[in-house]
Design an enzyme around this catalytic site. Structure first.
Site, PDB file in Angstrom:
ATOM      1  N   LYS A 282     -81.538  -4.254 -31.679  1.00 56.06           N
ATOM      2  CA  LYS A 282     -80.839  -5.342 -32.352  1.00 56.06           C
ATOM      3  C   LYS A 282     -81.853  -6.078 -33.239  1.00 56.06           C
ATOM      4  O   LYS A 282     -82.957  -6.412 -32.791  1.00 56.06           O
ATOM      5  CB  LYS A 282     -80.263  -6.305 -31.315  1.00 56.06           C
TER       6      LYS A 282
ATOM      7  N   LYS B 243     -65.561   2.820 -33.159  1.00 53.33           N
ATOM      8  CA  LYS B 243     -65.220   2.235 -31.865  1.00 53.33           C
ATOM      9  C   LYS B 243     -63.702   2.299 -31.785  1.00 53.33           C
ATOM     10  O   LYS B 243     -63.010   1.612 -32.533  1.00 53.33           O
ATOM     11  CB  LYS B 243     -65.728   0.799 -31.764  1.00 53.33           C
TER      12      LYS B 243
END
Ligand code: OSB
Ligand code: MG
Length: 371
Positions: free
Chosen positions: A166, A265
């Site tokens: 991240k 997703k």
């Protein structure tokens, strides 16, 4: 021809602590709340699904509470006693329910599981996947640098093929470049979760030289125009995650050139049926896809693994062992990464079940629905 008449739906609202906090610039996740579903048809076939919305709307607008309410009030009453010959028919049955993609995906998955069981084939085979081991990737989402370097070292030792870290405006590109150079055999993805803005585009540009295979969602999903401007001047391809919640969003990305890669997703696009439409289009347009994760249990991950067997999936996805997030997965069998790979199941359907013994330890409420 397959016929699936919906006779019963069970919902389980659960809350499970993560082994360690999952940190992004937006949110720290310490516990995973979710809604687990089981659907039974008139011939006694059962299918499973899992809600990927979070407790709060930090990632998308849906939450566990909105999904429960949408399922209870609108989706489940609309499907009880209905007969489907294919899971794709669910969307027209729910035409009076706008968006709520994660709620719809939960049911769409359960119907796909039943459908594949009735065809007596593993789901990955039903959707046209290839029989092959799936490459595993891990996400390192720590609150500090020291922990990040430790976790990267452990992931390398465990044999993962890809590490996603991240990043945000406060990440240090020089340090990251050094770190990436230290592991030349490893693919590194950066996920910004929309941390950059038009005003801070120059900070994002500093990551272009790091050696990342791609940068995931550099700008907010509201700023696809800015993303296209940045993609024009940067070499590292952008992979869009939050920006892609429909087929039309994929068309938009290609048209604007706001990104070059799709992060799939299924929950975010309303389930496997829509994901397959997107896959078909991306193959035609030569747009690579990879499969993103949502800190899920084994049922959602099993649907992701089936999708990852498709030919348009070109990079290792967010697939870590169940033991990465959980002391015990709520689904069985749990996911095991061996030499950086995960085996596809051979049994009919999605290949996993909910473990009621474990669910019982974490359940907050349940509800059974019959016609
Ligand atoms: O942005 O990809 C994301 C988890 C929760 C919400 C958003 C994201 C993530 C991840 C994947 O980074 C975690 C996983 O391996 O499941
Ligand atoms: Mg992401």
């Amino acid at each position: 021809m397959v016929s699936i008449q919906i006779k019963q739906v069970m919902l389980y609202h659960v809350r499970v602590p993560l082994k360690k906090p999952f940190s992004t610039h937006l949110q720290q996740v310490k516990e995973r709340e979710s809604i687990l579903i089981e659907v039974l048809d008139s011939e006694g076939f059962s299918g499973v699904g899992e809600c990927v919305a979070f407790s709060s709307p930090w990632y998308t607008e849906e939450t566990v509470d909105t999904v429960w309410q949408t399922l209870e009030k609108w989706i489940i009453p609309a499907i009880l006693n209905q007969t489907f010959s294919h899971p794709d028919e669910l969307d027209s049955c729910l035409s009076s329910v706008k968006r709520n993609h994660m709620a719809k995906s939960t049911v769409n998955h359960a119907i796909w599981d039943i459908y594949a069981k009735k065809l007596n084939q593993p789901l990955w085979q039903v959707i046209g996947g290839e029989s092959k081991p799936i490459e595993a990737g891990i996400v390192v989402a720590t609150a500090n640098n020291e922990e990040m370097y430790e976790e990267i070292e452990i992931a390398v030792e465990k044999g993962y093929k890809r590490i996603k870290i991240k990043i945000s405006q406060t990440s240090n590109p020089k340090q990251l470049k050094k770190m990436i150079a230290h592991y030349p055999q490893m693919l590194f993805f950066a996920d910004a979760n929309g941390a950059f803005t038009e005003q801070t585009m120059h900070l994002l540009q500093n990551f272009d030289e790091c050696g990342f295979t791609l940068i995931e969602q550099p700008f907010s999903e509201l700023h696809n125009v800015v993303s296209a401007e940045a993609q024009k001047i940067m070499n590292t391809p952008f992979a869009l995650d939050e920006s892609i919640s429909s087929f039309q969003d994929v068309e938009d990305m290609i048209e604007r050139r706001s990104g070059k890669i799709i992060v799939m997703k299924q929950g975010r696009v309303g389930g496997l049926s829509n994901a397959l439409r997107i896959h078909e289009y991306c193959v035609k347009k030569d747009i690579p896809i990879w499969v993103g994760g949502m800190i899920e249990f084994g049922v959602s991950k099993a649907f992701n693994l089936a999708f990852a067997s498709l030919p348009g999936v070109k990079f290792p996805g967010d697939f870590s062992s169940s033991s990465h997030f959980w002391n015990k997965d709520l689904a069985a069998p749990s996911i095991n990464v061996h030499k950086g790979e995960i085996q596809l199941p051979s049994e009919p359907g999605v290949g996993v079940k909910w473990s009621h013994e474990i669910i019982n330890q974490y359940v907050l409420r349940t509800k059974q629905f019959n016609p």
